[in-house]
Enzyme design. Structure first.
Site, short mmCIF file in Angstrom:
data_model
loop_
_atom_site.label_atom_id
_atom_site.label_comp_id
_atom_site.label_asym_id
_atom_site.label_seq_id
_atom_site.Cartn_x
_atom_site.Cartn_y
_atom_site.Cartn_z
N ARG A 148 14.26 -8.19 2.54
CA ARG A 148 15.39 -7.88 1.66
C ARG A 148 15.89 -9.17 1.01
O ARG A 148 15.54 -10.27 1.44
CB ARG A 148 16.52 -7.21 2.44
CG ARG A 148 17.14 -8.11 3.49
CD ARG A 148 18.10 -7.35 4.37
NE ARG A 148 17.39 -6.42 5.24
CZ ARG A 148 17.99 -5.64 6.13
NH1 ARG A 148 19.31 -5.64 6.23
NH2 ARG A 148 17.28 -4.83 6.88
N HIS B 25 0.84 -1.20 0.00
CA HIS B 25 0.00 0.00 0.00
C HIS B 25 0.88 1.25 0.00
O HIS B 25 1.92 1.30 0.65
CB HIS B 25 -0.92 0.01 1.22
CG HIS B 25 -2.09 -0.91 1.10
ND1 HIS B 25 -3.24 -0.57 0.41
CD2 HIS B 25 -2.28 -2.17 1.56
CE1 HIS B 25 -4.09 -1.58 0.46
NE2 HIS B 25 -3.53 -2.56 1.14
#
Length: 222
Positions: free
Chosen positions: A200, A147
Protein backbone atom coordinates in the site's frame (compact mmCIF):
# COMPACT_ATOMS: atom_id res chain seq x y z
CA UNK A 1 37.09 7.87 -7.99
CA UNK A 2 37.74 8.21 -4.30
CA UNK A 3 40.85 6.77 -2.67
CA UNK A 4 40.65 3.86 -0.22
CA UNK A 5 41.07 4.86 3.41
CA UNK A 6 41.33 2.99 6.71
CA UNK A 7 44.14 0.66 5.54
CA UNK A 8 47.89 1.18 5.20
CA UNK A 9 49.14 3.12 2.19
CA UNK A 10 50.63 0.18 0.28
CA UNK A 11 47.43 -1.86 0.40
CA UNK A 12 45.38 1.21 -0.51
CA UNK A 13 47.66 1.84 -3.50
CA UNK A 14 47.35 -1.77 -4.77
CA UNK A 15 43.58 -1.63 -4.39
CA UNK A 16 43.49 1.68 -6.25
CA UNK A 17 45.51 0.27 -9.17
CA UNK A 18 43.20 -2.76 -9.37
CA UNK A 19 40.20 -0.44 -9.39
CA UNK A 20 41.63 1.70 -12.20
CA UNK A 21 42.27 -1.41 -14.31
CA UNK A 22 38.76 -2.68 -13.70
CA UNK A 23 37.17 0.65 -14.60
CA UNK A 24 39.32 0.88 -17.75
CA UNK A 25 37.91 -2.45 -18.91
CA UNK A 26 34.36 -1.33 -18.12
CA UNK A 27 34.90 1.92 -20.01
CA UNK A 28 36.21 0.06 -23.07
CA UNK A 29 33.14 -2.17 -23.15
CA UNK A 30 30.95 0.91 -22.75
CA UNK A 31 32.56 2.70 -25.68
CA UNK A 32 31.73 -0.26 -27.90
CA UNK A 33 28.07 -0.27 -26.83
CA UNK A 34 27.34 3.50 -26.67
CA UNK A 35 26.45 3.92 -30.37
CA UNK A 36 23.61 1.42 -30.03
CA UNK A 37 21.80 3.23 -27.20
CA UNK A 38 18.87 5.54 -27.92
CA UNK A 39 20.78 8.29 -26.13
CA UNK A 40 24.05 8.08 -24.20
CA UNK A 41 24.68 11.37 -22.44
CA UNK A 42 27.76 10.49 -20.40
CA UNK A 43 30.28 7.76 -19.55
CA UNK A 44 28.97 4.22 -19.90
CA UNK A 45 30.76 1.61 -17.76
CA UNK A 46 29.87 -2.02 -18.42
CA UNK A 47 31.07 -4.99 -16.38
CA UNK A 48 31.63 -8.58 -17.47
CA UNK A 49 28.81 -10.90 -18.58
CA UNK A 50 26.34 -8.00 -18.93
CA UNK A 51 23.36 -8.80 -21.15
CA UNK A 52 21.76 -5.82 -22.91
CA UNK A 53 18.94 -6.39 -25.39
CA UNK A 54 17.09 -3.79 -27.50
CA UNK A 55 19.50 -1.04 -26.44
CA UNK A 56 17.87 1.34 -28.94
CA UNK A 57 15.11 1.77 -26.33
CA UNK A 58 17.55 2.61 -23.49
CA UNK A 59 18.86 6.09 -22.67
CA UNK A 60 20.94 7.69 -19.92
CA UNK A 61 21.51 11.38 -19.21
CA UNK A 62 24.92 11.02 -17.52
CA UNK A 63 27.24 8.37 -16.16
CA UNK A 64 25.70 4.88 -16.07
CA UNK A 65 27.43 1.93 -14.38
CA UNK A 66 26.33 -1.64 -15.15
CA UNK A 67 28.14 -4.06 -12.83
CA UNK A 68 28.99 -7.68 -13.67
CA UNK A 69 26.09 -9.92 -14.66
CA UNK A 70 23.46 -7.21 -15.09
CA UNK A 71 20.51 -8.05 -17.35
CA UNK A 72 19.02 -4.97 -19.02
CA UNK A 73 16.15 -5.51 -21.43
CA UNK A 74 15.11 -2.48 -23.42
CA UNK A 75 12.02 -3.42 -25.40
CA UNK A 76 9.13 -1.45 -23.91
CA UNK A 77 6.44 1.04 -24.86
CA UNK A 78 8.06 4.05 -23.16
CA UNK A 79 11.64 2.86 -23.00
CA UNK A 80 14.16 2.54 -20.17
CA UNK A 81 15.44 5.97 -19.08
CA UNK A 82 18.19 6.63 -16.55
CA UNK A 83 19.28 10.00 -15.20
CA UNK A 84 22.89 10.92 -14.42
CA UNK A 85 25.21 9.00 -12.08
CA UNK A 86 23.10 5.86 -11.84
CA UNK A 87 24.61 2.51 -10.87
CA UNK A 88 23.12 -0.97 -11.33
CA UNK A 89 24.58 -3.62 -9.02
CA UNK A 90 25.90 -7.05 -9.88
CA UNK A 91 23.29 -9.59 -10.99
CA UNK A 92 20.40 -7.11 -11.12
CA UNK A 93 17.72 -7.75 -13.77
CA UNK A 94 15.56 -5.02 -15.33
CA UNK A 95 12.89 -6.67 -17.42
CA UNK A 96 9.84 -4.89 -18.90
CA UNK A 97 8.76 -7.57 -21.38
CA UNK A 98 8.83 -11.26 -22.12
CA UNK A 99 11.72 -12.54 -24.21
CA UNK A 100 9.24 -14.66 -26.17
CA UNK A 101 6.93 -12.03 -27.67
CA UNK A 102 3.53 -10.69 -26.66
CA UNK A 103 2.60 -7.15 -25.66
CA UNK A 104 5.62 -5.07 -24.70
CA UNK A 105 5.80 -3.72 -21.17
CA UNK A 106 5.59 -0.02 -20.33
CA UNK A 107 9.09 0.71 -18.99
CA UNK A 108 11.21 2.34 -16.30
CA UNK A 109 12.34 5.88 -15.39
CA UNK A 110 15.16 6.38 -12.85
CA UNK A 111 16.29 9.80 -11.64
CA UNK A 112 19.75 11.18 -10.96
CA UNK A 113 22.21 9.63 -8.47
CA UNK A 114 20.04 6.61 -7.72
CA UNK A 115 21.55 3.16 -7.25
CA UNK A 116 20.57 -0.50 -7.24
CA UNK A 117 22.60 -2.91 -5.10
CA UNK A 118 23.31 -6.52 -6.04
CA UNK A 119 20.66 -9.04 -7.04
CA UNK A 120 17.62 -6.80 -7.57
CA UNK A 121 14.70 -7.60 -9.89
CA UNK A 122 12.76 -4.75 -11.50
CA UNK A 123 9.70 -6.06 -13.36
CA UNK A 124 8.60 -2.95 -15.23
CA UNK A 125 5.84 -4.40 -17.43
CA UNK A 126 3.75 -1.61 -15.92
CA UNK A 127 5.28 1.83 -15.44
CA UNK A 128 7.90 2.13 -12.68
CA UNK A 129 9.20 5.57 -11.75
CA UNK A 130 12.09 5.99 -9.29
CA UNK A 131 13.19 9.46 -8.21
CA UNK A 132 16.51 11.12 -7.49
CA UNK A 133 18.95 9.98 -4.78
CA UNK A 134 17.19 6.68 -4.13
CA UNK A 135 19.06 3.76 -2.53
CA UNK A 136 17.75 0.34 -3.57
CA UNK A 137 19.22 -2.33 -1.27
CA UNK A 138 20.43 -5.84 -2.19
CA UNK A 139 17.80 -8.30 -3.37
CA UNK A 140 14.94 -5.80 -3.68
CA UNK A 141 12.05 -6.91 -5.91
CA UNK A 142 9.69 -4.44 -7.58
CA UNK A 143 6.66 -5.68 -9.54
CA UNK A 144 4.23 -3.57 -11.56
CA UNK A 145 1.80 -6.32 -12.54
CA UNK A 146 -0.19 -9.08 -10.85
CA UNK A 147 -1.54 -12.39 -12.08
CA UNK A 148 -5.33 -12.56 -12.43
CA UNK A 149 -6.77 -15.47 -10.45
CA UNK A 150 -10.47 -14.68 -9.92
CA UNK A 151 -11.79 -17.56 -12.04
CA UNK A 152 -11.49 -20.85 -10.15
CA UNK A 153 -12.75 -22.84 -13.15
CA UNK A 154 -9.61 -22.23 -15.20
CA UNK A 155 -5.89 -22.10 -14.55
CA UNK A 156 -4.27 -18.99 -13.10
CA UNK A 157 -1.71 -19.06 -15.88
CA UNK A 158 -4.40 -18.80 -18.57
CA UNK A 159 -6.06 -15.75 -16.96
CA UNK A 160 -3.21 -13.42 -17.80
CA UNK A 161 -1.98 -10.42 -15.85
CA UNK A 162 -3.16 -6.97 -14.77
CA UNK A 163 -0.63 -4.19 -15.17
CA UNK A 164 -0.30 -1.34 -12.70
CA UNK A 165 2.41 1.08 -11.68
CA UNK A 166 4.95 1.79 -8.96
CA UNK A 167 6.27 5.22 -8.00
CA UNK A 168 9.14 5.84 -5.58
CA UNK A 169 9.84 9.47 -4.65
CA UNK A 170 13.17 11.24 -4.20
CA UNK A 171 15.60 10.53 -1.35
CA UNK A 172 14.32 7.08 -0.33
CA UNK A 173 16.14 4.09 1.14
CA UNK A 174 14.59 0.72 0.25
CA UNK A 175 16.11 -1.87 2.60
CA UNK A 176 17.57 -5.22 1.58
CA UNK A 177 15.14 -7.92 0.49
CA UNK A 178 12.12 -5.62 0.28
CA UNK A 179 9.28 -6.56 -2.08
CA UNK A 180 7.17 -3.78 -3.60
CA UNK A 181 3.96 -4.86 -5.30
CA UNK A 182 1.96 -3.24 -8.09
CA UNK A 183 -0.06 -0.02 -7.67
CA UNK A 184 2.04 1.37 -4.82
CA UNK A 185 3.33 4.93 -4.33
CA UNK A 186 6.21 5.49 -1.92
CA UNK A 187 6.58 9.15 -1.02
CA UNK A 188 9.64 11.38 -0.74
CA UNK A 189 12.18 10.70 2.01
CA UNK A 190 10.82 7.27 2.95
CA UNK A 191 12.80 4.48 4.65
CA UNK A 192 11.57 0.90 4.13
CA UNK A 193 12.98 -1.66 6.58
CA UNK A 194 14.80 -4.75 5.30
CA UNK A 195 12.59 -7.67 4.33
CA UNK A 196 9.38 -5.65 4.18
CA UNK A 197 6.53 -6.31 1.75
CA UNK A 198 5.02 -3.02 0.55
CA UNK A 199 1.42 -3.48 -0.61
CA UNK A 200 0.00 0.00 0.00
CA UNK A 201 1.03 3.65 -0.34
CA UNK A 202 3.60 5.03 2.11
CA UNK A 203 3.45 8.80 2.87
CA UNK A 204 6.39 11.21 2.73
CA UNK A 205 9.14 11.03 5.38
CA UNK A 206 7.84 7.78 6.86
CA UNK A 207 9.67 4.77 8.25
CA UNK A 208 7.79 1.58 7.36
CA UNK A 209 8.56 -2.04 8.20
CA UNK A 210 6.94 -5.47 8.14
CA UNK A 211 4.80 -7.70 5.96
CA UNK A 212 2.65 -5.98 4.97
CA UNK A 213 4.69 -2.82 5.59
CA UNK A 214 3.25 -0.49 8.22
CA UNK A 215 4.36 3.04 9.10
CA UNK A 216 6.02 2.96 12.53
CA UNK A 217 6.95 6.63 12.77
CA UNK A 218 7.83 9.78 10.84
CA UNK A 219 11.45 10.75 10.25
CA UNK A 220 10.49 14.25 11.36
CA UNK A 221 9.99 12.94 14.90
CA UNK A 222 13.79 12.53 15.19
Amino acid sequence: MREFTGVDRSRARRAQVALYLRVAGMAARGILRKPFFRHSGGPLLIGRRVRITNSSSISHAGRLVLEDGVELQGISQEGIRFGADVSIGQGTAIRPSSYYGGEAGVGLVVGDRSSFATGCFIGCSGRISIGNDVLIGPGVRIYSENHVFTDTETTIKSQGVKRGSVRIGDDCWIGSGTIITSDVTIGTGVVIGAGSVVTRDIPDDSIAVGSPAQVVRSRKQG
